[in-house]
Design an enzyme around this catalytic site. Structure first.
Site, PDB file in Angstrom:
ATOM      1  N   ASP A  32       0.854  -1.190   0.000  1.00 44.81           N
ATOM      2  CA  ASP A  32       0.000   0.000   0.000  1.00 44.81           C
ATOM      3  C   ASP A  32       0.888   1.237   0.000  1.00 44.81           C
ATOM      4  OD1 ASP A  32      -1.693   2.228   0.947  1.00 44.81           O
ATOM      5  OD2 ASP A  32      -3.190   0.677   1.254  1.00 44.81           O
ATOM      6  N   ILE A  33       0.571   2.149  -0.913  1.00 40.73           N
ATOM      7  CA  ILE A  33       1.414   3.341  -1.094  1.00 40.73           C
ATOM      8  C   ILE A  33       1.231   4.357   0.045  1.00 40.73           C
ATOM      9  CG2 ILE A  33      -0.135   4.838  -2.430  1.00 40.73           C
ATOM     10  CD1 ILE A  33       2.130   5.149  -4.465  1.00 40.73           C
ATOM     11  N   ASN A  88     -12.684  -2.835   3.416  1.00 41.55           N
ATOM     12  CA  ASN A  88     -13.679  -1.774   3.382  1.00 41.55           C
ATOM     13  C   ASN A  88     -14.598  -2.036   2.192  1.00 41.55           C
ATOM     14  OD1 ASN A  88     -12.359  -0.626   5.547  1.00 41.55           O
ATOM     15  ND2 ASN A  88     -11.106   0.715   4.270  1.00 41.55           N
ATOM     16  N   GLN A  95     -14.626   2.652   1.736  1.00 41.88           N
ATOM     17  CA  GLN A  95     -13.978   2.135   0.526  1.00 41.88           C
ATOM     18  C   GLN A  95     -13.767   3.302  -0.433  1.00 41.88           C
ATOM     19  OE1 GLN A  95     -16.100  -0.925  -1.661  1.00 41.88           O
ATOM     20  NE2 GLN A  95     -14.389  -1.258  -3.057  1.00 41.88           N
ATOM     21  N   VAL A  96     -12.513   3.615  -0.701  1.00 40.29           N
ATOM     22  CA  VAL A  96     -12.175   4.719  -1.617  1.00 40.29           C
ATOM     23  C   VAL A  96     -11.925   4.173  -3.021  1.00 40.29           C
ATOM     24  CG1 VAL A  96     -10.497   6.537  -2.100  1.00 40.29           C
ATOM     25  CG2 VAL A  96     -11.262   6.143   0.256  1.00 40.29           C
ATOM     26  N   HIS A 101     -10.478  -5.052  -2.256  1.00 39.79           N
ATOM     27  CA  HIS A 101      -9.112  -5.197  -1.738  1.00 39.79           C
ATOM     28  C   HIS A 101      -9.150  -5.486  -0.253  1.00 39.79           C
ATOM     29  CE1 HIS A 101     -10.218  -0.895  -1.689  1.00 39.79           C
ATOM     30  NE2 HIS A 101      -9.532  -0.810  -0.566  1.00 39.79           N
ATOM     31  N   HIS A 103      -6.905  -5.179   3.113  1.00 38.73           N
ATOM     32  CA  HIS A 103      -5.741  -4.562   3.738  1.00 38.73           C
ATOM     33  C   HIS A 103      -5.142  -5.563   4.729  1.00 38.73           C
ATOM     34  CE1 HIS A 103      -6.701  -0.262   2.709  1.00 38.73           C
ATOM     35  NE2 HIS A 103      -7.946  -0.722   2.678  1.00 38.73           N
TER      36      HIS A 103
HETATM   37  P1  AMP Z   1      -9.715   1.969   0.803  1.00 37.53           P
HETATM   38  O1  AMP Z   1      -9.976   3.177   1.665  1.00 37.53           O
HETATM   39  O2  AMP Z   1     -10.055   0.682   1.545  1.00 37.53           O
HETATM   40  O3  AMP Z   1     -10.414   2.043  -0.531  1.00 37.53           O
HETATM   41  O4  AMP Z   1      -8.162   1.927   0.596  1.00 37.53           O
HETATM   42  C1  AMP Z   1      -7.531   2.149  -0.621  1.00 37.53           C
HETATM   43  C2  AMP Z   1      -6.052   1.965  -0.381  1.00 37.53           C
HETATM   44  O5  AMP Z   1      -5.401   1.945  -1.633  1.00 37.53           O
HETATM   45  C3  AMP Z   1      -5.414   3.097   0.459  1.00 37.53           C
HETATM   46  O6  AMP Z   1      -4.810   2.527   1.611  1.00 37.53           O
HETATM   47  C4  AMP Z   1      -4.375   3.689  -0.501  1.00 37.53           C
HETATM   48  O7  AMP Z   1      -3.192   4.094   0.150  1.00 37.53           O
HETATM   49  C5  AMP Z   1      -4.139   2.546  -1.473  1.00 37.53           C
HETATM   50  N1  AMP Z   1      -3.698   2.952  -2.803  1.00 37.53           N
HETATM   51  C6  AMP Z   1      -4.297   3.814  -3.642  1.00 37.53           C
HETATM   52  N2  AMP Z   1      -3.591   3.926  -4.791  1.00 37.53           N
HETATM   53  C7  AMP Z   1      -2.532   3.103  -4.671  1.00 37.53           C
HETATM   54  C8  AMP Z   1      -1.425   2.777  -5.522  1.00 37.53           C
HETATM   55  N3  AMP Z   1      -1.266   3.326  -6.736  1.00 37.53           N
HETATM   56  N4  AMP Z   1      -0.513   1.879  -5.077  1.00 37.53           N
HETATM   57  C9  AMP Z   1      -0.643   1.328  -3.849  1.00 37.53           C
HETATM   58  N5  AMP Z   1      -1.662   1.587  -3.011  1.00 37.53           N
HETATM   59  C10 AMP Z   1      -2.595   2.473  -3.404  1.00 37.53           C
END
Ligand code: AMP
Ligand code: ZN
Length: 140
Positions: A32-33, A88, A95-96, A101, A103
């Protein structure tokens, strides 16, 4: 199915760079970035599903079979005491990214990550009523 506009589909396809941990027919795992703790990983299906309830069970099984080994690898490589597996599911659940996915968040005592966990009590009979409704929905 792949969604050409989806960032996680692009990551699984290698069109956007990531720090890859594993890849097979069903699954892709990467760092995760924006880590909540050092070693924070994401495990995603290679196919595009927005939420977990949309996934066929075979696809979900092919994805989740990697969880125990990933947990073991994190414990060994990061030296964490434990970890949270968090999924999420839906915007209301934070969920963004709209591609399923999981975590994997390494935990050590005193770290910065935490939950609001507002545990409540059911009024008499309510838990059994809800359990019956869920069991009935499961049979549909
Ligand atoms: P969520 O809030 O559960 O949708 O989490 C999305 C996750 O994706 C967050 O923890 C971000 O840091 C991660 N994320 C978004 N873009 C990238 C990317 N290009 N590479 C790695 N992780 C990412
Ligand atoms: Zn996708």
């Amino acid at each position: 199915m792949i969604d050409p506009a989806c960032i996680f589909c692009k990551i699984a396809a290698g069109q956007i760079p990531s720090a890859k941990i594993l890849a097979d027919e069903h699954a892709f795992a990467f760092m995760d970035i924006g880590p909540l703790a050092e070693g924070h990983l994401l495990l995603i299906p290679r196919q595009h599903y927005v939420t977990l309830d949309q996934m066929p069970s075979e696809q979900a099984a092919g994805l989740l079979r990697h969880l125990p080994a990933l947990c073991r690898a994190l414990k060994q490589a990061i030296g964490c005491e434990g970890l949270n597996v968090l999924q999420n599911n839906g915007r209301v659940a934070h969920q963004v990214v709209q591609h399923v996915h999981f975590h994997l968040i390494p935990r050590t005592s005193g770290d910065a990550f935490g939950f609001n966990w507002p545990a409540d009590k059911y009024p008499a009979g309510r838990m059994e009523q809800l359990a019956a409704a869920i069991v009935a929905a499961l049979k549909e």
